[in-house]
Design an enzyme around this catalytic site. Structure first.
Site, PDB file in Angstrom:
ATOM      1  CG  LEU A  75      -1.887  -1.814  -8.425  1.00  0.00           C
ATOM      2  CD1 LEU A  75      -3.257  -2.438  -8.694  1.00  0.00           C
ATOM      3  CD2 LEU A  75      -1.516  -1.963  -6.957  1.00  0.00           C
ATOM      4  CG  ASP A  76       4.577  -5.057  -8.547  1.00  0.00           C
ATOM      5  OD1 ASP A  76       5.134  -3.988  -8.857  1.00  0.00           O
ATOM      6  OD2 ASP A  76       4.754  -5.647  -7.475  1.00  0.00           O
ATOM      7  CE  LYS A  77       2.919  -9.137 -17.842  1.00  0.00           C
ATOM      8  NZ  LYS A  77       3.956  -9.757 -18.711  1.00  0.00           N
ATOM      9  CB  THR A 134      -0.323  -6.604  -8.098  1.00  0.00           C
ATOM     10  OG1 THR A 134       0.876  -7.182  -7.584  1.00  0.00           O
ATOM     11  CG2 THR A 134      -1.212  -6.193  -6.933  1.00  0.00           C
ATOM     12  NE  ARG A 140       6.066  -9.468  -6.024  1.00  0.00           N
ATOM     13  CZ  ARG A 140       6.540  -9.299  -7.259  1.00  0.00           C
ATOM     14  NH1 ARG A 140       6.288  -8.177  -7.926  1.00  0.00           N
ATOM     15  NH2 ARG A 140       7.253 -10.238  -7.831  1.00  0.00           N
TER      16      ARG A 140
END
Length: 327
Positions: free
Chosen positions: A137-139, A141, A237
């Site tokens: 997961l992105d930082k 998220t 996104r």
């Protein structure tokens, strides 16, 4: 903590005529073919007690044996950190990742990552590539991630991701009022002018499919639920921005903050203070890599997204307006 793997099997006669690596992959199905081939090359996976070659054909009746002590794959430091553990057994770990936590160590984030925390919590993951992390997961998220604690579990979880049988559902808040749900089927690749970003790339991009449906509409925003078929970097996104519904707070794909007209002071404050993409991995479903049992987990939205949705709802109820213009 090193892990020793000792396995032995007799080659069935109906597999006679097949390659050593193909037979070994079938008989030792807990491990990928690439790993099997590497072990054959190292000489730790043998035929009748002797080293063999991956392409050599076996007759049937031979004994293939594996005896290996796995060395640590990760050189990153184990660090004691708080983990929100949703589920854990001998094979897998499911965590609820908070905003601001980087998944893998990289330039600028050598420690303090989820990987560092996992290495401390489950030292046995040190011998597994990426400490058993099979997706990311992105930082900024939040939400659910599964981690493999054994090589066998990692092989199976990676296969589930590749076969698209693992279910991953997200919730997000998008800018703009959607009229209904839908699907975005657009390939994604690295942005041609900014290597820190991804973009829809019809020629060089990889297949990316995102399904979305409405949860609730507000004056100028939409609460949506999304399901991934693929797992490209920044997929949700990028896709939402591509269809002109970028996520609230997204610094890379949402553009500068636009305040809706006739917006209450309370909502203005929430929008200004929301400094990450409003995206949460809410639900995770998979087949347990060892038992085969179908498992499912779901976690609540984080407090910042709850506050944002509450402010959106209050603003809509106060004004009773459907004005969706921005200034």
């Amino acid at each position: 903590m090193a892990e020793r793997i000792v396995k032995e099997a007799q080659v069935p006669f109906d597999l006679g005529g097949s390659r050593f690596d193909q037979i070994a992959t079938e008989l030792f199905s807990d491990y990928s073919r690439a790993r099997i081939q590497a072990w054959i090359k190292e000489g730790v996976l043998t035929v009748d007690g002797k080293a063999g070659k991956a392409k050599e054909k076996l007759f049937g009746g031979e004994t293939i044996a594996l005896d290996i002590l796995l060395e640590d794959q990760e050189v990153h430091q184990a660090q004691e950190m708080s983990l929100d553990i949703v589920y854990e057994d001998e094979d897998i770990l499911v965590v609820n990742k908070p905003a601001g936590l980087v998944v893998h160590p990289a330039v600028g984030n050598r420690d303090g990552t989820l990987m560092n925390a996992i290495l401390h919590h489950a030292p046995e993951t040190a011998h597994i590539p990426r400490a058993g992390i099979v997706h990311r997961l992105d930082k900024e998220t939040t939400g659910l991630m599964v981690v493999a604690k054994t090589l066998a579990a990692q092989t199976d979880l990676v296969a589930q991701l590749q076969e698209r049988s693992m279910g991953r559902e997200y919730e997000a808040v998008a800018i703009g009022v959607m009229t209904g749900g839908g699907e975005v089927d657009e390939p994604i690749g690295r942005h041609p002018h900014n290597r820190m970003k991804q973009a829809v790339e019809p020629v060089n991009g990889k297949e990316a499919i995102t399904h979305y449906r409405l949860v609730e509409r507000y004056k100028n925003h939409t609460h949506i639920r999304l399901k991934l078929e693929t797992g490209r970097t920044h997929q949700i996104r990028v896709h939402m921005a591509f269809i002109q519904y970028p996520l609230v707070g997204d610094p890379q794909y949402g553009g500068r903050l636009k305040m809706p007209k006739a917006c209450s002071p309370e909502l203005q404050e929430e929008l200004r203070m929301f400094r990450r993409q409003a995206l949460h991995a809410k639900k995770l479903e998979l087949s347990h890599p060892i038992s085969g049992e179908w498992m499912s987990w779901e976690v609540e939205l984080p407090e910042d997204m709850k506050k944002l949705l509450a402010a959106l709802k209050a603003d809509m109820l106060e004004s009773g307006s459907n004005d969706s213009e921005y200034f």
